[in-house]
Write a protein that holds these residues in place. Structure first.
Motif, PDB file in Angstrom:
ATOM      1  N   ARG A  31       0.829  -1.215   0.000  1.00 32.05           N
ATOM      2  CA  ARG A  31       0.000   0.000   0.000  1.00 32.05           C
ATOM      3  C   ARG A  31       0.859   1.259   0.000  1.00 32.05           C
ATOM      4  O   ARG A  31       1.763   1.421   0.800  1.00 32.05           O
ATOM      5  CB  ARG A  31      -0.887   0.005   1.268  1.00 32.05           C
ATOM      6  CG  ARG A  31      -2.178  -0.768   1.125  1.00 32.05           C
ATOM      7  CD  ARG A  31      -3.083  -0.090   0.128  1.00 32.05           C
ATOM      8  NE  ARG A  31      -4.372  -0.775   0.066  1.00 32.05           N
ATOM      9  CZ  ARG A  31      -5.292  -0.462  -0.846  1.00 32.05           C
ATOM     10  NH1 ARG A  31      -5.053   0.458  -1.743  1.00 32.05           N
ATOM     11  NH2 ARG A  31      -6.455  -1.094  -0.870  1.00 32.05           N
ATOM     12  N   ARG A  32       0.534   2.166  -0.994  1.00 30.97           N
ATOM     13  CA  ARG A  32       1.271   3.426  -1.011  1.00 30.97           C
ATOM     14  C   ARG A  32       0.716   4.392   0.027  1.00 30.97           C
ATOM     15  O   ARG A  32       1.459   5.134   0.645  1.00 30.97           O
ATOM     16  CB  ARG A  32       1.132   4.080  -2.390  1.00 30.97           C
ATOM     17  CG  ARG A  32       1.996   3.475  -3.446  1.00 30.97           C
ATOM     18  CD  ARG A  32       1.780   4.227  -4.771  1.00 30.97           C
ATOM     19  NE  ARG A  32       2.278   3.451  -5.885  1.00 30.97           N
ATOM     20  CZ  ARG A  32       3.554   3.524  -6.296  1.00 30.97           C
ATOM     21  NH1 ARG A  32       4.389   4.319  -5.681  1.00 30.97           N
ATOM     22  NH2 ARG A  32       3.956   2.801  -7.309  1.00 30.97           N
TER      23      ARG A  32
ATOM     24  N   MET B  28      -9.332  -8.189  -0.400  1.00 33.58           N
ATOM     25  CA  MET B  28      -9.877  -6.966  -1.027  1.00 33.58           C
ATOM     26  C   MET B  28      -9.288  -5.720  -0.352  1.00 33.58           C
ATOM     27  O   MET B  28      -8.955  -4.740  -0.999  1.00 33.58           O
ATOM     28  CB  MET B  28     -11.408  -6.954  -0.895  1.00 33.58           C
ATOM     29  CG  MET B  28     -12.125  -7.962  -1.767  1.00 33.58           C
ATOM     30  SD  MET B  28     -11.879  -7.617  -3.514  1.00 33.58           S
ATOM     31  CE  MET B  28     -11.030  -9.077  -4.010  1.00 33.58           C
ATOM     32  N   VAL B  29      -9.169  -5.799   0.990  1.00 36.52           N
ATOM     33  CA  VAL B  29      -8.640  -4.628   1.724  1.00 36.52           C
ATOM     34  C   VAL B  29      -7.266  -4.246   1.187  1.00 36.52           C
ATOM     35  O   VAL B  29      -6.970  -3.070   0.974  1.00 36.52           O
ATOM     36  CB  VAL B  29      -8.570  -4.926   3.238  1.00 36.52           C
ATOM     37  CG1 VAL B  29      -7.764  -3.859   3.968  1.00 36.52           C
ATOM     38  CG2 VAL B  29      -9.954  -5.005   3.817  1.00 36.52           C
ATOM     39  N   VAL B  30      -6.414  -5.242   0.972  1.00 36.47           N
ATOM     40  CA  VAL B  30      -5.070  -4.876   0.557  1.00 36.47           C
ATOM     41  C   VAL B  30      -4.949  -4.645  -0.935  1.00 36.47           C
ATOM     42  O   VAL B  30      -3.988  -4.025  -1.389  1.00 36.47           O
ATOM     43  CB  VAL B  30      -4.039  -5.940   1.001  1.00 36.47           C
ATOM     44  CG1 VAL B  30      -3.973  -5.999   2.508  1.00 36.47           C
ATOM     45  CG2 VAL B  30      -4.371  -7.289   0.403  1.00 36.47           C
ATOM     46  N   LEU B  31      -5.885  -5.124  -1.724  1.00 38.88           N
ATOM     47  CA  LEU B  31      -5.711  -5.021  -3.171  1.00 38.88           C
ATOM     48  C   LEU B  31      -6.575  -3.949  -3.815  1.00 38.88           C
ATOM     49  O   LEU B  31      -6.308  -3.530  -4.938  1.00 38.88           O
ATOM     50  CB  LEU B  31      -5.997  -6.381  -3.836  1.00 38.88           C
ATOM     51  CG  LEU B  31      -4.974  -7.458  -3.481  1.00 38.88           C
ATOM     52  CD1 LEU B  31      -5.375  -8.801  -4.086  1.00 38.88           C
ATOM     53  CD2 LEU B  31      -3.597  -7.061  -3.979  1.00 38.88           C
ATOM     54  N   MET B  32      -7.661  -3.512  -3.192  1.00 38.83           N
ATOM     55  CA  MET B  32      -8.538  -2.498  -3.785  1.00 38.83           C
ATOM     56  C   MET B  32      -7.783  -1.209  -4.062  1.00 38.83           C
ATOM     57  O   MET B  32      -7.159  -0.640  -3.163  1.00 38.83           O
ATOM     58  CB  MET B  32      -9.693  -2.189  -2.818  1.00 38.83           C
ATOM     59  CG  MET B  32     -10.901  -3.065  -2.994  1.00 38.83           C
ATOM     60  SD  MET B  32     -11.769  -2.619  -4.482  1.00 38.83           S
ATOM     61  CE  MET B  32     -12.840  -4.029  -4.636  1.00 38.83           C
ATOM     62  N   PRO B  33      -7.834  -0.741  -5.289  1.00 37.42           N
ATOM     63  CA  PRO B  33      -7.174   0.555  -5.548  1.00 37.42           C
ATOM     64  C   PRO B  33      -7.903   1.683  -4.820  1.00 37.42           C
ATOM     65  O   PRO B  33      -7.261   2.607  -4.325  1.00 37.42           O
ATOM     66  CB  PRO B  33      -7.296   0.719  -7.055  1.00 37.42           C
ATOM     67  CG  PRO B  33      -7.737  -0.605  -7.580  1.00 37.42           C
ATOM     68  CD  PRO B  33      -8.435  -1.335  -6.502  1.00 37.42           C
ATOM     69  N   ASN B  34      -9.198   1.621  -4.768  1.00 36.44           N
ATOM     70  CA  ASN B  34      -9.955   2.687  -4.102  1.00 36.44           C
ATOM     71  C   ASN B  34      -9.924   2.468  -2.603  1.00 36.44           C
ATOM     72  O   ASN B  34     -10.398   1.458  -2.080  1.00 36.44           O
ATOM     73  CB  ASN B  34     -11.406   2.639  -4.607  1.00 36.44           C
ATOM     74  CG  ASN B  34     -12.182   3.850  -4.099  1.00 36.44           C
ATOM     75  OD1 ASN B  34     -12.004   4.236  -2.966  1.00 36.44           O
ATOM     76  ND2 ASN B  34     -13.019   4.408  -4.940  1.00 36.44           N
ATOM     77  N   ILE B  35      -9.372   3.416  -1.912  1.00 35.59           N
ATOM     78  CA  ILE B  35      -9.125   3.233  -0.488  1.00 35.59           C
ATOM     79  C   ILE B  35     -10.416   3.180   0.293  1.00 35.59           C
ATOM     80  O   ILE B  35     -10.515   2.504   1.318  1.00 35.59           O
ATOM     81  CB  ILE B  35      -8.190   4.360   0.020  1.00 35.59           C
ATOM     82  CG1 ILE B  35      -7.575   3.993   1.374  1.00 35.59           C
ATOM     83  CG2 ILE B  35      -8.912   5.665   0.128  1.00 35.59           C
ATOM     84  CD1 ILE B  35      -6.493   3.010   1.254  1.00 35.59           C
ATOM     85  N   ALA B  38     -11.688  -0.246   0.115  1.00 39.45           N
ATOM     86  CA  ALA B  38     -10.829  -1.091   0.947  1.00 39.45           C
ATOM     87  C   ALA B  38     -11.265  -0.981   2.401  1.00 39.45           C
ATOM     88  O   ALA B  38     -11.355  -1.979   3.124  1.00 39.45           O
ATOM     89  CB  ALA B  38      -9.371  -0.665   0.801  1.00 39.45           C
ATOM     90  N   ALA B  95      -1.881   2.788  -6.488  1.00 47.05           N
ATOM     91  CA  ALA B  95      -2.180   2.411  -5.111  1.00 47.05           C
ATOM     92  C   ALA B  95      -1.262   1.309  -4.619  1.00 47.05           C
ATOM     93  O   ALA B  95      -1.009   1.204  -3.423  1.00 47.05           O
ATOM     94  CB  ALA B  95      -3.630   1.942  -4.991  1.00 47.05           C
TER      95      ALA B  95
END
Lengths: 108, 179, 683
Positions: A31-32, B28-35, B38, B95
């Protein structure tokens, strides 16, 4: 080894905890954004909680210690989240982003 | 109950279902681009975990988990995301950072943990087939918190107070003229 | 009151501290504080005297009131301190407080406008305190301490105008010369302590009760009592300026004149006489009588010797200084010929008239601004008060009978000498003649004739200076009536001070002496004094006898006397040169043997050794340190590339390190067979 009504050995829970922990670890590394890292930290704390409660529940001698420990972990997780988010908001206010990999002020 | 040639109990089914929900939403939490999404999936993960707690005869902890984690912490994170709104509109590559190396490291870690768990002998003090403490309710937690664990309990309250003050101080906007 | 006599010296001590600290802010620049203290002491002394002599306290306390407290432990011994009141102490208390208070009052006028005015009064207070302690001390250590303290204040006050090199030199000289005598005093104290085992004077364990232990034959066939007496007398010789240690007193006139009056005429120089009187039982216990013989001849020689020098001096204060030396010689001489009472009596009267003479000379100096009597003359009309008081005291000093105090005391001395030692008597009579001669030379040159220098505008001194003069002149006349041959109150009170035993010894020594009026002595004494006055008159007032005519035949004598018999020069040539030579030898030894051979040699070796050690240090020890530093630095600069500043990198490193370490630790603990039944646990 007779089957109980549950039929769930403790290794199931422990493996689940390990998986959750490693997912959190992975999230920490990929995560960035700082908020994403905080989410990953929560995952790891949950993994630890699952382990605590599992051990507390599966001990042959009945004990409450596991749950109590989990309560303290939750408390400290709340504290960590509060402070972490406060820092995130402050950083956002200063730099208009929360990307941790761009915050390299500490680089030599 | 026999499923695919395995004898399986209702508890095992419940566990597998909850584990699936938990791990899936955690990914999903770690991979979702939209925070924001996530964060919502984090809420789901925590719900799953609460279910697992119930399965481990810890209903009070499950309630605490839902109230504090899902109700308070997740809400707080979503609020923070709203306050730093621009981070929501980014793509996956922005992300995620160096996923292959990270997957390698996390995978090795999991393998290590898994081997350790699988190769340990858990029979000495641990019940083999399920939770032993069937009667762990609010009373027992309360009694434990206020009798043997009263000092850590009070210490936790002190930590929370410090955090309260600290968070306010950190997040407060600097007024001109103030130090 | 007698119980509180310790307050008498304490008040001036307090005044000393106050004036020294707050002198500039105190009333009268500190003078009033000091004077208030000394006047309070005077009042207390008078109260003590009345209670002692008239109030019957003397009889009540059996002639001696003594209080002792523990002072300081020295090893297993305890040194005490304390005070004693007896007739001798009371007389000395009266003399010191009366003269000191009058002189301090006089000083208000004399020292007016001096830049160090408060300090002057502070020193005066300290002197008064030390002197009063000395006279009431009942312990030789306390006595010695205050003895040295009066020496210190004398030094400070002689050198009060230390801007003048001569004052500085005189102060130094006074301190060093008296110190020669003090060594003897200290040695005497040590001898007495070794033999009697006590430092207290009175009491059953005291010095005076145990003097028989000193009565053993010591070196040179002399009894130890004689040795102790002579050693103590050394202190008296130094302090009371007896030959051969008299040289400091005339130089001490560099101090302010009131200081000369108080310290170098009335009180401190009389401390030597007081010491001999206080220690008189030691002399009486001396079975050989040697010590008192020496005392008598030293005193007699000094009395005449100093008087002859006085003839040829032209500085008004120096004349008086030699007169003081001469009169102190009289007192010492009197003590030497068993005139215990007479000596103390002369001390008593002399304190008043000599203080008055000095204060009078101070008034003259104040009025004219010069000290040289060749520049004075004709002051009789311009300074009438000064003249009359000065004349009264001069007559008292000359020993005019019946009307002056000095007459009674001098006659008493000569009466005792007549009885015990005729040689001393003759010297005494010659001294009386010389005294009258030089004193009237001084009076005529100062107050009679025409002013010899016209730019001097003499004026009478302020009233604050005249009042002490008048009071002292009064005392110069009437103080003697306590010791007339018909009703000798002084003797009756003073003799019992010696204690019963030594009172008897003294009476035996004076057995057969005619008590009361002695016509022969009276004629000799009065005749010599009148002859001296007559001679002075025909030479200086009505020059019948032209001194210039005597010049060819007596010129060498005049020169000898004028140069004080070259005593200072002789000391310079012998003692000081000798000391300098010894010092030079010691210096040379120091320089060549100790410095060069020993100290420098050791230093050279030390340096060589440390050079070697330093080389070792630099090469090996420092080298090791540098190598460690180099390793650390190199490693650090290699590792710094890991510090990327990206948090994800850190986490990655952390996880990797954790995995590696855990694997390494646990690898050894995993059993081989455990790897097989994984499926069994998960079923």
């Amino acid at each position: 080894m007779s089957h109980s009504a549950y039929g769930i050995p403790i290794t199931w829970f422990l493996t689940l905890g390990a998986m959750l922990f490693c997912i959190g670890l992975f999230g920490m590394m990929v995560r960035r954004s700082a908020i994403g890292m905080l989410l990953s930290v929560e995952l790891m704390l949950n993994a630890a909680n699952i382990n605590f409660i599992a051990f507390g529940s599966y001990l042959k001698l009945p004990t409450i210690a596991g749950q109590i420990f989990a309560i303290f972990v939750i408390t400290l997780a709340a504290a960590e989240a509060a402070v972490g988010l406060a820092i995130v908001i402050n950083i956002y206010r200063l730099e208009q982003h929360v990307d941790v990999d761009k915050m390299t002020a500490m680089k030599l | 109950m026999i499923l695919f040639g395995f004898e399986i109990t209702g508890y095992q089914i419940a566990f597998l279902a909850l584990a699936g929900v938990t791990l899936g939403s955690a990914l999903m939490v770690v991979l979702m681009p939209n925070i924001l999404r996530a964060a919502l999936f984090l809420g789901l993960t925590l719900f799953g975990t609460a279910g697992l707690y119930v399965l481990m005869n810890a209903p009070f902890l499950a309630a605490v988990q839902v109230m504090i984690y899902v109700g308070a912490i997740t809400t707080m994170i979503i609020l923070a995301i709203f306050l730093s709104s621009r981070v929501m509109s980014v793509g996956f590559s922005q992300a995620i950072y160096n996923p292959v190396l990270a997957f390698g490291a996390a995978g090795v870690m999991f393998l290590f943990l898994f081997v350790t768990i699988a190769n340990s002998i858990w029979v000495k003090r641990i019940a083999a087939e399920g939770p032993t403490n069937s009667n762990v309710g609010v009373h027992a937690v309360a009694a434990a918190l206020l009798q043997p664990y009263v000092f850590p309990f009070e210490l936790a309250s002190l930590v929370l107070l410090a955090v309260l003050v600290g968070a306010i101080v950190i997040a407060k906007e600097d007024q001109p003229g103030e130090p | 009151m007698i119980e509180h006599a310790w307050l008498i010296p304490l008040l001036p001590v307090i005044a000393f501290g106050l004036v020294l600290l707050f002198g500039r802010k105190a009333p009268g620049n500190g003078a009033y504080v000091a004077i208030a203290a000394i006047c309070a002491s005077l009042a207390m002394s008078l109260a003590v005297a009345f209670q002692w002599f008239l109030g019957g306290a003397s009889a009540a306390h059996n002639g001696l009131y003594s209080v002792t407290i523990q002072w300081m432990p020295v090893g297993s011994q305890m040194i005490d301190m304390g005070f004693s009141i007896d007739a001798l102490s009371v007389v000395m208390l009266l003399v010191v407080t009366i003269v000191a208070s009058l002189v301090q009052i006089y000083s208000i006028g004399y020292m007016h406008g001096d830049p160090r005015y408060p300090r002057y009064f502070a020193y005066h207070s300290l002197f008064a305190a030390a002197m009063l302690t000395l006279v009431i001390a009942n312990n030789v250590v306390l006595m010695f301490m205050s003895w040295e303290l009066v020496g210190l204040t004398s030094y400070l006050l002689i050198g009060f105008w230390f801007e003048r090199p001569s004052a500085m030199r005189a102060a130094k000289k006074a301190f060093l010369v008296t110190r020669v005598g003090d060594v003897g005093f200290l040695a005497g104290i040590i001898l007495i302590y070794l033999k009697t085992g006590s430092l207290n004077l009175f009491g059953d364990a005291g010095v005076f009760e145990n003097l028989t232990r000193l009565d053993v034959i010591g070196p040179w066939g002399l009894p130890l009592t004689a040795i102790a007496g002579l050693l103590l007398f050394c202190g008296a010789v130094g302090k009371s300026a007896q030959f051969p240690l008299h040289v400091w007193l005339p130089d001490a006139m560099e101090g302010p004149t009131p200081v000369s009056a108080l310290i170098h005429a009335a009180t401190m120089v009389a401390a030597g006489v007081y010491l001999v009187a206080r220690m008189y039982p030691v002399y009486l216990a001396d079975s050989s009588g040697m010590a008192l013989q020496v005392v008598a001849y030293v005193g007699a020689f000094t009395a005449l010797f100093a008087a002859t020098i006085g003839i040829a001096q032209n500085d008004i204060k120096r004349v008086l200084a030699y007169s003081t030396v001469s009169q102190l010689g009289y007192m010492i001489m009197s003590l030497g010929v068993f005139g215990y009472v007479a000596g103390m009596f002369h001390l008593f009267t002399h304190a008043f008239f000599k203080a008055n003479l000095f204060l009078g000379s101070g008034s003259v100096i104040h009025g004219t601004g010069t000290q040289d009597i060749r520049e004075m003359g004709g002051l009789k009309k311009k300074m009438p008060w000064t003249y009359w008081t000065f004349l009264i005291s001069t007559l008292s000093l000359c020993g005019i009978p019946f009307v002056t105090a000095g007459g009674w005391s001098k006659e008493e001395i000569l009466a005792v000498a007549w009885h015990t030692n005729r040689v001393v008597f003759v010297v005494g009579v010659l001294g009386a003649f010389t005294t009258a001669f030089y004193m009237f030379r001084l009076v005529y040159k100062t107050f009679y004739g025409e002013p010899r220098k016209h730019d001097i505008h003499a004026h009478e001194s302020p009233r604050v200076m005249l009042v002490p003069l008048v009071i002292l002149a009064f005392l110069a006349i009437f103080a003697g009536y306590v010791g007339t041959p018909w009703a000798n109150v002084f003797e009756r009170n003073l003799v019992p001070v010696l204690g019963h035993h030594y009172e008897q010894v003294l009476e035996n020594k004076l057995a057969g002496m005619h008590h009361g009026f002695n016509l022969t002595v009276f004629l000799f004494a009065t005749g010599s004094a009148l002859l001296g006055i007559f001679m002075a008159t025909i030479i200086w007032l009505k020059p019948v006898l032209r001194i210039e005519k005597l010049e060819p035949s007596f010129g060498w004598l005049a020169k000898l006397v004028e140069n004080k018999y070259y005593i200072d020069e002789i000391y310079q040539a012998t003692i000081i040169r000798g000391l300098m030579a010894a010092a030079w030898l010691a210096f040379a030894f120091d320089k060549w043997v100790i410095d060069y051979a020993i100290v420098n040699g050791v230093g050279y070796l030390t340096r060589l050794a440390s050079d070697l050690w330093g080389w070792f240090d630099r090469t090996f020890v420092d080298g090791l340190v540098n190598i460690i530093g180099w390793i650390t630095k190199t490693t650090g600069s290699a590792l710094r590339y890991l510090q990327t500043g990206v948090a994800q990198h850190y986490i990655f490193l952390l996880v990797s390190a954790l995995v590696v370490i855990s694997l390494a630790v646990i690898a050894g603990h995993i059993r081989e067979e455990a790897w097989i039944p994984i499926a069994g646990f998960y079923r």
